[in-house]
Design a protein around this motif. Structure first.
Motif, PDB file in Angstrom:
ATOM      1  N   LEU A   1      10.794  -2.092  -4.230  1.00  0.00           N
ATOM      2  CA  LEU A   1       9.803  -3.101  -3.846  1.00  0.00           C
ATOM      3  C   LEU A   1       8.410  -2.485  -3.692  1.00  0.00           C
ATOM      4  O   LEU A   1       7.407  -3.095  -4.073  1.00  0.00           O
ATOM      5  N   ALA A   2       8.352  -1.283  -3.136  1.00  0.00           N
ATOM      6  CA  ALA A   2       7.060  -0.608  -2.998  1.00  0.00           C
ATOM      7  C   ALA A   2       6.474  -0.281  -4.376  1.00  0.00           C
ATOM      8  O   ALA A   2       5.271  -0.462  -4.612  1.00  0.00           O
ATOM      9  N   LEU A   3       7.309   0.176  -5.287  1.00  0.00           N
ATOM     10  CA  LEU A   3       6.850   0.451  -6.652  1.00  0.00           C
ATOM     11  C   LEU A   3       6.354  -0.835  -7.314  1.00  0.00           C
ATOM     12  O   LEU A   3       5.304  -0.847  -7.961  1.00  0.00           O
ATOM     13  N   PHE A   4       7.096  -1.913  -7.125  1.00  0.00           N
ATOM     14  CA  PHE A   4       6.687  -3.199  -7.673  1.00  0.00           C
ATOM     15  C   PHE A   4       5.358  -3.659  -7.058  1.00  0.00           C
ATOM     16  O   PHE A   4       4.508  -4.227  -7.745  1.00  0.00           O
ATOM     17  N   GLY A   5       5.171  -3.404  -5.774  1.00  0.00           N
ATOM     18  CA  GLY A   5       3.909  -3.747  -5.112  1.00  0.00           C
ATOM     19  C   GLY A   5       2.730  -3.001  -5.711  1.00  0.00           C
ATOM     20  O   GLY A   5       1.662  -3.578  -5.940  1.00  0.00           O
ATOM     21  N   VAL A   6       2.914  -1.708  -5.981  1.00  0.00           N
ATOM     22  CA  VAL A   6       1.840  -0.916  -6.605  1.00  0.00           C
ATOM     23  C   VAL A   6       1.562  -1.419  -8.019  1.00  0.00           C
ATOM     24  O   VAL A   6       0.401  -1.593  -8.418  1.00  0.00           O
ATOM     25  N   LEU A   7       2.617  -1.689  -8.778  1.00  0.00           N
ATOM     26  CA  LEU A   7       2.435  -2.180 -10.146  1.00  0.00           C
ATOM     27  C   LEU A   7       1.764  -3.552 -10.177  1.00  0.00           C
ATOM     28  O   LEU A   7       0.927  -3.813 -11.049  1.00  0.00           O
ATOM     29  N   SER A   8       2.105  -4.420  -9.232  1.00  0.00           N
ATOM     30  CA  SER A   8       1.451  -5.732  -9.206  1.00  0.00           C
ATOM     31  C   SER A   8      -0.016  -5.606  -8.810  1.00  0.00           C
ATOM     32  O   SER A   8      -0.864  -6.340  -9.319  1.00  0.00           O
ATOM     33  N   ALA A   9      -0.331  -4.652  -7.940  1.00  0.00           N
ATOM     34  CA  ALA A   9      -1.738  -4.416  -7.593  1.00  0.00           C
ATOM     35  C   ALA A   9      -2.517  -3.914  -8.804  1.00  0.00           C
ATOM     36  O   ALA A   9      -3.638  -4.354  -9.059  1.00  0.00           O
ATOM     37  N   LEU A  10      -1.902  -3.006  -9.537  1.00  0.00           N
ATOM     38  CA  LEU A  10      -2.573  -2.479 -10.731  1.00  0.00           C
ATOM     39  C   LEU A  10      -2.740  -3.551 -11.800  1.00  0.00           C
ATOM     40  O   LEU A  10      -3.720  -3.535 -12.554  1.00  0.00           O
ATOM     41  N   SER A  11      -1.819  -4.495 -11.869  1.00  0.00           N
ATOM     42  CA  SER A  11      -1.956  -5.545 -12.873  1.00  0.00           C
ATOM     43  C   SER A  11      -2.914  -6.642 -12.411  1.00  0.00           C
ATOM     44  O   SER A  11      -3.521  -7.319 -13.231  1.00  0.00           O
ATOM     45  N   ALA A  12      -3.084  -6.846 -11.113  1.00  0.00           N
ATOM     46  CA  ALA A  12      -4.012  -7.852 -10.603  1.00  0.00           C
ATOM     47  C   ALA A  12      -5.462  -7.372 -10.675  1.00  0.00           C
ATOM     48  O   ALA A  12      -6.379  -8.185 -10.829  1.00  0.00           O
ATOM     49  N   TRP A  13      -5.662  -6.070 -10.576  1.00  0.00           N
ATOM     50  CA  TRP A  13      -7.014  -5.519 -10.514  1.00  0.00           C
ATOM     51  C   TRP A  13      -7.900  -5.902 -11.706  1.00  0.00           C
ATOM     52  O   TRP A  13      -9.048  -6.326 -11.490  1.00  0.00           O
ATOM     53  N   PRO A  14      -7.465  -5.793 -12.953  1.00  0.00           N
ATOM     54  CA  PRO A  14      -8.372  -6.129 -14.065  1.00  0.00           C
ATOM     55  C   PRO A  14      -8.870  -7.574 -14.037  1.00  0.00           C
ATOM     56  O   PRO A  14     -10.048  -7.825 -14.312  1.00  0.00           O
ATOM     57  N   GLY A  15      -8.031  -8.523 -13.683  1.00  0.00           N
ATOM     58  CA  GLY A  15      -8.453  -9.918 -13.618  1.00  0.00           C
ATOM     59  C   GLY A  15      -9.457 -10.165 -12.509  1.00  0.00           C
ATOM     60  O   GLY A  15     -10.429 -10.908 -12.685  1.00  0.00           O
ATOM     61  N   ILE A  16      -9.210  -9.550 -11.365  1.00  0.00           N
ATOM     62  CA  ILE A  16     -10.133  -9.695 -10.240  1.00  0.00           C
ATOM     63  C   ILE A  16     -11.460  -9.029 -10.562  1.00  0.00           C
ATOM     64  O   ILE A  16     -12.536  -9.585 -10.336  1.00  0.00           O
ATOM     65  N   ARG A  17     -11.398  -7.839 -11.137  1.00  0.00           N
ATOM     66  CA  ARG A  17     -12.628  -7.120 -11.488  1.00  0.00           C
ATOM     67  C   ARG A  17     -13.429  -7.878 -12.559  1.00  0.00           C
ATOM     68  O   ARG A  17     -14.651  -7.965 -12.483  1.00  0.00           O
ATOM     69  N   ALA A  18     -12.743  -8.453 -13.531  1.00  0.00           N
ATOM     70  CA  ALA A  18     -13.426  -9.208 -14.591  1.00  0.00           C
ATOM     71  C   ALA A  18     -14.136 -10.427 -14.009  1.00  0.00           C
ATOM     72  O   ALA A  18     -15.280 -10.716 -14.377  1.00  0.00           O
ATOM     73  N   ALA A  19     -13.481 -11.139 -13.092  1.00  0.00           N
ATOM     74  CA  ALA A  19     -14.123 -12.298 -12.480  1.00  0.00           C
ATOM     75  C   ALA A  19     -15.356 -11.881 -11.685  1.00  0.00           C
ATOM     76  O   ALA A  19     -16.391 -12.551 -11.744  1.00  0.00           O
TER      77      ALA A  19
END
Length: 171
Positions: free
Chosen positions: A82-100
């Motif tokens: 779950l912790a690994l999944f949390g890190v991976l989801s953060a890394l995948s959310a970052w580009p969309g948030i940064r682009a906006a």
């Protein structure tokens, strides 16, 4: 109109004057774009925070398992996954948030330039313009976006800590 490297500057100017009849039309367009992108950023941040809250609940529940038959193996493997999944989801959310955030910065910069360039709507028109310098200040805009920009990194740090903690406590 399709813009290519061979498109002349006169053609671009003519196209721009047809699109916006007045500076007010251009300002309205910029404000609509800022509003739209702010809504997109808010939706992305809310979806990300909702997913992280469910992951935190799942993590806490998996750490609390006390089944004698499979509790030790479960509390060793599942919280780390779950912790690994949390890190991976953060890394995948970052580009969309940064682009906006980048798009919002772009339209705010264009709005600021417009307000400074046109006498009829900027500071030169009167002492109380439509938007004050404080409202259109780039540093204030960036500060407003910091929560959304920092959230994935803060959760990444939290998940790295929780993943390490769950492995340390079991080993």
């Amino acid at each position: 109109m399709i813009i290519t490297p061979d498109t002349s500057e006169d053609t671009l100017q003519a196209a721009q004057t047809q699109l916006f009849v007045s500076p007010k039309d251009r300002l309205n367009f910029y404000r609509q774009e800022i509003h739209s992108e702010t809504g997109n950023l808010s939706s992305r941040t809310n979806a990300y925070l909702s997913s992280q809250s469910f992951l935190v609940i799942a993590y806490a529940s998996s750490m609390a398992v006390s089944n004698a038959d499979w509790g030790e193996l479960f509390t060793l493997v599942v919280p780390a996954i779950l912790a690994l999944f949390g890190v991976l989801s953060a890394l995948s959310a970052w580009p969309g948030i940064r682009a906006a955030c980048d798009v919002i910065d772009h339209w705010c910069c264009k709005q600021h330039d417009l307000l400074n360039a046109h006498i009829g709507i900027g500071k030169a028109y009167d002492e109380t313009p439509l938007f004050s310098n404080w409202e259109s200040n780039a540093s204030h805009q960036r500060k407003a976006l910091l929560f959304s920009q920092r959230t994935p990194w803060l959760f990444s740090a939290l998940w790295i800590f929780l993943g390490g903690f769950s492995l340390w406590i079991q080993l």
